[in-house]
Write a protein that holds these residues in place. Sequence first.
Motif, PDB file in Angstrom:
ATOM      1  N   GLN A 123      47.021  33.113  55.731  1.00  0.00           N
ATOM      2  CA  GLN A 123      48.116  32.970  54.774  1.00  0.00           C
ATOM      3  C   GLN A 123      49.236  33.989  55.060  1.00  0.00           C
ATOM      4  OE1 GLN A 123      47.751  31.778  50.597  1.00  0.00           O
ATOM      5  NE2 GLN A 123      48.294  33.867  50.063  1.00  0.00           N
ATOM      6  N   SER A 124      48.863  35.228  55.359  1.00  0.00           N
ATOM      7  CA  SER A 124      49.872  36.248  55.657  1.00  0.00           C
ATOM      8  C   SER A 124      50.705  35.826  56.863  1.00  0.00           C
ATOM      9  CB  SER A 124      49.206  37.599  55.946  1.00  0.00           C
ATOM     10  OG  SER A 124      48.567  38.068  54.794  1.00  0.00           O
ATOM     11  N   ARG A 126      51.193  32.774  57.938  1.00  0.00           N
ATOM     12  CA  ARG A 126      51.977  31.584  57.583  1.00  0.00           C
ATOM     13  C   ARG A 126      53.206  31.964  56.765  1.00  0.00           C
ATOM     14  NH1 ARG A 126      51.276  27.799  53.285  1.00  0.00           N
ATOM     15  NH2 ARG A 126      49.428  28.912  52.576  1.00  0.00           N
ATOM     16  N   LEU A 127      53.021  32.940  55.854  1.00  0.00           N
ATOM     17  CA  LEU A 127      54.128  33.317  54.968  1.00  0.00           C
ATOM     18  C   LEU A 127      54.988  34.423  55.585  1.00  0.00           C
ATOM     19  CD1 LEU A 127      52.293  33.274  51.525  1.00  0.00           C
ATOM     20  CD2 LEU A 127      53.575  31.442  52.635  1.00  0.00           C
ATOM     21  N   GLY A 128      54.631  34.853  56.791  1.00  0.00           N
ATOM     22  CA  GLY A 128      55.442  35.876  57.471  1.00  0.00           C
ATOM     23  C   GLY A 128      55.315  37.271  56.885  1.00  0.00           C
ATOM     24  N   GLU A 129      54.133  37.535  56.267  1.00  0.00           N
ATOM     25  CA  GLU A 129      53.900  38.887  55.747  1.00  0.00           C
ATOM     26  C   GLU A 129      53.176  39.684  56.810  1.00  0.00           C
ATOM     27  OE1 GLU A 129      53.315  37.068  51.273  1.00  0.00           O
ATOM     28  OE2 GLU A 129      51.600  37.858  52.366  1.00  0.00           O
TER      29      GLU A 129
ATOM     30  N   ALA B  29      52.025  23.279  51.523  1.00  0.00           N
ATOM     31  CA  ALA B  29      52.598  24.585  51.906  1.00  0.00           C
ATOM     32  C   ALA B  29      52.732  25.543  50.716  1.00  0.00           C
ATOM     33  CB  ALA B  29      53.955  24.393  52.566  1.00  0.00           C
ATOM     34  N   GLU B  30      52.635  24.983  49.508  1.00  0.00           N
ATOM     35  CA  GLU B  30      52.772  25.833  48.313  1.00  0.00           C
ATOM     36  C   GLU B  30      51.425  26.364  47.819  1.00  0.00           C
ATOM     37  OE1 GLU B  30      56.625  23.559  46.267  1.00  0.00           O
ATOM     38  OE2 GLU B  30      54.582  22.896  45.842  1.00  0.00           O
ATOM     39  N   ARG B  32      48.307  28.560  47.381  1.00  0.00           N
ATOM     40  CA  ARG B  32      48.064  29.975  47.662  1.00  0.00           C
ATOM     41  C   ARG B  32      46.581  30.306  47.540  1.00  0.00           C
ATOM     42  NH1 ARG B  32      51.952  29.299  49.544  1.00  0.00           N
ATOM     43  NH2 ARG B  32      54.016  30.205  49.268  1.00  0.00           N
TER      44      ARG B  32
END
Lengths: 130, 130
Positions: A123-124, A126-129, B29-30, B32
Amino acid sequence: MKSPDPDSRGAAAVTTATNPRVLEHPERAEIRLEAVLHALSDAVRLRIVRDMVRGEGEEFACSSFVLPVTKSTTTHHFRVLRESGVVRQLYRGTTKLNTLRRDDLEALFPGLLDSILTATEAQSARLGEE
Amino acid sequence: MKSPDPDSRGAAAVTTATNPRVLEHPERAEIRLEAVLHALSDAVRLRIVRDMVRGEGEEFACSSFVLPVTKSTTTHHFRVLRESGVVRQLYRGTTKLNTLRRDDLEALFPGLLDSILTATEAQSARLGEE
């Protein structure tokens, strides 16, 4: 009813039940999946656990984590992790040291922690964190 | 300020935004991780998901689950599962049908759902539950 001897009762209370420096933990057999998933259902707590897995050594002071929350919120998050059985907290002097209860979690739920940490990394990314 | 025409406003409301029969879902994509873990951090919701995986077919009416909670609590649990992206809910007539979003979860977090379901089975066996 007769009151207990105040002296002996006070002494017991100071050294055991109400001693704020003795932190309560569930035994391995008391750890529940629902509580572990709840503990890990928060971004800050996930990050704490991820950092403990990534970090060197086994014991981490609460203050060693750089978190975007206040000190009292950090304390709250560590309490949730401790009460669910995810971390063990021990006092050394005035510092609380945290250890991931990896062996206990692995014995109860093989592969679960790794799978959640892998999902966190995915997830990180994918979200660019970080 | 002028009020909108009550007739046209009412018509729009019935067919779109406030239509109670259009249920909101996060896009893939939303979704979490934190919300998915929160959705699965409850014994009743874990049981619903486990029963959907075990059951035959893909669509399950809410009423097809035998749960130790009231109907309104059941509705709440399905809403948490839907809003987190774990299940998709569609109306067919007056019945809500539920589908596990297994493909979406697997694409985002490979192996996570299976690992949580395995942990659920392990805990049930350990605690002597069904």
